[in-house]
Every structure is written in structure tokens, then in C-alpha cells.
Scaffold this motif. Structure first.
Motif, PDB file in Angstrom:
ATOM      1  N   MET A   1       0.879  -1.199  -0.111  1.00 39.33           N
ATOM      2  CA  MET A   1       0.105  -0.001  -0.126  1.00 39.33           C
ATOM      3  C   MET A   1       0.918   1.354   0.036  1.00 39.33           C
ATOM      4  SD  MET A   1      -3.091   0.819   2.700  1.00 39.33           S
ATOM      5  CE  MET A   1      -3.400   2.327   2.955  1.00 39.33           C
ATOM      6  N   SER A   2       0.551   2.262  -0.883  1.00 40.36           N
ATOM      7  CA  SER A   2       1.420   3.406  -0.912  1.00 40.36           C
ATOM      8  C   SER A   2       1.006   4.188   0.165  1.00 40.36           C
ATOM      9  CB  SER A   2       1.324   4.009  -2.423  1.00 40.36           C
ATOM     10  OG  SER A   2      -0.061   4.558  -2.364  1.00 40.36           O
ATOM     11  N   ARG A   3       2.020   5.153   0.401  1.00 41.06           N
ATOM     12  CA  ARG A   3       1.968   6.169   1.396  1.00 41.06           C
ATOM     13  C   ARG A   3       1.204   7.175   1.055  1.00 41.06           C
ATOM     14  NH1 ARG A   3       6.767   8.654   4.952  1.00 41.06           N
ATOM     15  NH2 ARG A   3       5.477   9.605   6.311  1.00 41.06           N
ATOM     16  N   VAL A   4       0.188   8.061   1.768  1.00 41.83           N
ATOM     17  CA  VAL A   4      -0.333   9.142   1.311  1.00 41.83           C
ATOM     18  C   VAL A   4       0.539  10.334   1.403  1.00 41.83           C
ATOM     19  CG1 VAL A   4      -2.288  10.677   2.062  1.00 41.83           C
ATOM     20  CG2 VAL A   4      -2.553   8.249   2.283  1.00 41.83           C
ATOM     21  N   PRO A   5       0.650  11.070   0.199  1.00 40.56           N
ATOM     22  CA  PRO A   5       1.799  12.124   0.322  1.00 40.56           C
ATOM     23  C   PRO A   5       1.374  13.166   1.302  1.00 40.56           C
ATOM     24  CG  PRO A   5       1.018  11.424  -2.009  1.00 40.56           C
ATOM     25  CD  PRO A   5       0.090  10.897  -1.025  1.00 40.56           C
ATOM     26  N   LEU A   6       2.368  13.704   1.737  1.00 42.84           N
ATOM     27  CA  LEU A   6       2.508  15.037   2.795  1.00 42.84           C
ATOM     28  C   LEU A   6       2.876  16.177   1.942  1.00 42.84           C
ATOM     29  CD1 LEU A   6       2.516  15.794   5.606  1.00 42.84           C
ATOM     30  CD2 LEU A   6       4.743  15.215   5.780  1.00 42.84           C
ATOM     31  N   ILE A   7       1.708  17.092   2.019  1.00 42.22           N
ATOM     32  CA  ILE A   7       2.453  18.510   1.567  1.00 42.22           C
ATOM     33  C   ILE A   7       2.355  19.486   2.704  1.00 42.22           C
ATOM     34  CG2 ILE A   7       1.285  20.216   0.223  1.00 42.22           C
ATOM     35  CD1 ILE A   7      -0.388  18.234  -1.449  1.00 42.22           C
ATOM     36  N   ALA A   8       3.502  20.015   2.738  1.00 42.57           N
ATOM     37  CA  ALA A   8       3.823  21.206   3.557  1.00 42.57           C
ATOM     38  C   ALA A   8       3.210  22.431   3.221  1.00 42.57           C
ATOM     39  CB  ALA A   8       5.283  21.238   4.375  1.00 42.57           C
ATOM     40  N   VAL A   9       2.882  23.306   4.205  1.00 42.94           N
ATOM     41  CA  VAL A   9       2.185  24.616   4.186  1.00 42.94           C
ATOM     42  C   VAL A   9       2.990  25.508   4.706  1.00 42.94           C
ATOM     43  CG1 VAL A   9       0.340  26.309   3.895  1.00 42.94           C
ATOM     44  CG2 VAL A   9      -0.062  23.929   3.211  1.00 42.94           C
ATOM     45  N   VAL A  10       3.834  26.534   4.319  1.00 45.42           N
ATOM     46  CA  VAL A  10       4.557  27.338   5.021  1.00 45.42           C
ATOM     47  C   VAL A  10       4.339  28.998   4.990  1.00 45.42           C
ATOM     48  CG1 VAL A  10       6.902  28.195   5.725  1.00 45.42           C
ATOM     49  CG2 VAL A  10       6.446  25.916   4.856  1.00 45.42           C
ATOM     50  N   ASP A  11       3.317  29.346   5.763  1.00 44.58           N
ATOM     51  CA  ASP A  11       2.627  30.580   5.452  1.00 44.58           C
ATOM     52  C   ASP A  11       2.405  31.237   6.749  1.00 44.58           C
ATOM     53  OD1 ASP A  11       0.683  32.813   4.898  1.00 44.58           O
ATOM     54  OD2 ASP A  11       0.638  31.847   3.003  1.00 44.58           O
ATOM     55  N   ASP A  12       2.862  32.442   7.039  1.00 49.79           N
ATOM     56  CA  ASP A  12       2.647  33.322   8.522  1.00 49.79           C
ATOM     57  C   ASP A  12       1.215  33.492   8.648  1.00 49.79           C
ATOM     58  OD1 ASP A  12       3.181  35.119   6.316  1.00 49.79           O
ATOM     59  OD2 ASP A  12       2.995  36.622   7.693  1.00 49.79           O
ATOM     60  N   ASP A  13       0.203  33.342   7.468  1.00 49.87           N
ATOM     61  CA  ASP A  13      -1.257  33.721   7.772  1.00 49.87           C
ATOM     62  C   ASP A  13      -1.943  32.592   8.140  1.00 49.87           C
ATOM     63  OD1 ASP A  13      -4.090  34.065   7.091  1.00 49.87           O
ATOM     64  OD2 ASP A  13      -3.190  36.045   6.040  1.00 49.87           O
ATOM     65  N   HIS A  14      -2.387  32.659   9.188  1.00 49.21           N
ATOM     66  CA  HIS A  14      -3.309  31.515   9.954  1.00 49.21           C
ATOM     67  C   HIS A  14      -4.515  31.014   9.051  1.00 49.21           C
ATOM     68  CE1 HIS A  14      -4.733  28.676  12.957  1.00 49.21           C
ATOM     69  NE2 HIS A  14      -6.019  29.236  12.895  1.00 49.21           N
ATOM     70  N   ALA A  15      -5.181  32.083   8.819  1.00 44.78           N
ATOM     71  CA  ALA A  15      -6.365  31.753   8.002  1.00 44.78           C
ATOM     72  C   ALA A  15      -5.848  31.026   6.712  1.00 44.78           C
ATOM     73  CB  ALA A  15      -7.115  33.047   7.388  1.00 44.78           C
ATOM     74  N   ILE A  16      -4.912  31.500   5.855  1.00 38.93           N
ATOM     75  CA  ILE A  16      -4.417  30.577   4.603  1.00 38.93           C
ATOM     76  C   ILE A  16      -4.067  29.194   5.107  1.00 38.93           C
ATOM     77  CG2 ILE A  16      -2.620  30.620   2.705  1.00 38.93           C
ATOM     78  CD1 ILE A  16      -2.991  33.656   2.877  1.00 38.93           C
ATOM     79  N   ARG A  17      -3.303  29.197   6.174  1.00 43.35           N
ATOM     80  CA  ARG A  17      -2.743  27.755   6.618  1.00 43.35           C
ATOM     81  C   ARG A  17      -3.996  26.836   6.693  1.00 43.35           C
ATOM     82  NH1 ARG A  17       0.344  30.415   9.977  1.00 43.35           N
ATOM     83  NH2 ARG A  17      -0.579  29.694  11.867  1.00 43.35           N
ATOM     84  N   GLU A  18      -5.059  27.267   7.374  1.00 45.64           N
ATOM     85  CA  GLU A  18      -6.131  26.643   7.746  1.00 45.64           C
ATOM     86  C   GLU A  18      -6.888  26.383   6.522  1.00 45.64           C
ATOM     87  OE1 GLU A  18      -6.954  25.013  10.650  1.00 45.64           O
ATOM     88  OE2 GLU A  18      -5.075  25.697  11.266  1.00 45.64           O
ATOM     89  N   ALA A  19      -7.204  27.263   5.599  1.00 48.79           N
ATOM     90  CA  ALA A  19      -7.773  26.818   4.179  1.00 48.79           C
ATOM     91  C   ALA A  19      -6.988  26.145   3.461  1.00 48.79           C
ATOM     92  CB  ALA A  19      -7.849  28.517   3.511  1.00 48.79           C
ATOM     93  N   LEU A  20      -5.717  25.794   3.240  1.00 51.26           N
ATOM     94  CA  LEU A  20      -4.735  25.101   2.623  1.00 51.26           C
ATOM     95  C   LEU A  20      -5.128  23.806   3.083  1.00 51.26           C
ATOM     96  CD1 LEU A  20      -1.880  27.195   1.428  1.00 51.26           C
ATOM     97  CD2 LEU A  20      -3.730  26.405   0.032  1.00 51.26           C
ATOM     98  N   ASP A  21      -5.039  23.516   4.443  1.00 52.72           N
ATOM     99  CA  ASP A  21      -5.088  22.458   5.233  1.00 52.72           C
ATOM    100  C   ASP A  21      -6.542  21.573   4.752  1.00 52.72           C
ATOM    101  OD1 ASP A  21      -4.406  20.399   7.209  1.00 52.72           O
ATOM    102  OD2 ASP A  21      -5.891  21.370   8.604  1.00 52.72           O
ATOM    103  N   ASP A  22      -7.588  22.266   4.810  1.00 51.11           N
ATOM    104  CA  ASP A  22      -8.793  21.870   4.434  1.00 51.11           C
ATOM    105  C   ASP A  22      -8.856  21.459   2.961  1.00 51.11           C
ATOM    106  OD1 ASP A  22      -9.855  22.487   6.726  1.00 51.11           O
ATOM    107  OD2 ASP A  22     -11.198  24.197   6.251  1.00 51.11           O
TER     108      ASP A  22
END
Length: 127
Positions: A1-22
């Protein structure tokens, strides 16, 4: 079974980090959120990152400075840059230093999704 890819988000704006997480999780990927370049560099698990979505202008190290540090270390994942302050010089520097792409904020979700898929494919050889 392949591993689910991990995407890192590096941004100082909390709202943008949360939106990208979703968004990232809705695509079936895992995400790791970082409020600064320094926080990303301090993370012990950063070798697991398949691609990165990085803001250009942040307090402390900028996205371009983070890119330069990762280039010195070698083996960095593909970087998708985003910026509210578009200028051709910054875009050109990021791309010449190996960025996967450079997008202007606000980023169209469909374009970002397409670029994340392409970046992950480039880093793993396929999805």
C-alpha cells in the motif's frame, strides 16, 4: 500500500494555512502546517514532505531564503510559491532556483490543485 503524500504549507497567515489544510485534506493528502520558514526547518519529519506550498514574504526567513537553505542542503521537495506581492524579479529568482511554480494570491483552487498534483508526481515519479 502506498503512503499518502504529505504536503507542507509554510505561511505566516493562520487563515491561509487553515484553508490550505482543508483543501489538501479534501484531496486525500496529508498536510503539515508551519507558521514560518524557521518552524519548517526545525521539523524533524521534513524529509517525508512530498511538496511544499510556500508564501514568499514572511517575518524572519522569507520563502526565497527558505528555498536557498533547502537548495544548500539538497534533496528538497518541489516548491509551489504563492505571493500577494507579485513582481517579476521575485518570480524569476524563485523559478531559477528550482521552484515548481509561482502563483499570485488569491490563488485559484483549481490551478493550485493541478500544480500540487504535478509537483507530487514530479517528486515521486507518479501518483
Amino acid at each position: 500500500m502506498s503512503r499518502v503524500p504529505l504536503i507542507a504549507v509554510v505561511d505566516d497567515d493562520h487563515a491561509i494555512r487553515e484553508a490550505l489544510d482543508d483543501l489538501i485534506r479534501s484531496l486525500g493528502y496529508r498536510s503539515a502546517l508551519f507558521c514560518s520558514a524557521e518552524a519548517f526547518l526545525a521539523d524533524a519529519d521534513r524529509d517525508a514532505v512530498g511538496c511544499m506550498v510556500v508564501d514568499v514574504q514572511m517575518p524572519g526567513l522569507s520563502g526565497l531564503e527558505l528555498q536557498a537553505q533547502l537548495n544548500r542542503e539538497g534533496g528538497k521537495p518541489p516548491m509551489i510559491f504563492m505571493s500577494s506581492y507579485f513582481d517579476e524579479t521575485t518570480r524569476s529568482k524563485a523559478l531559477k532556483a528550482g521552484a515548481h511554480c509561482f502563483l499570485s494570491k488569491p490563488v485559484d483552487d483549481e490551478i493550485l490543485i493541478s500544480e500540487m498534483h504535478a509537483a507530487l508526481s514530479a517528486s515521486t515519479g507518479s501518483l
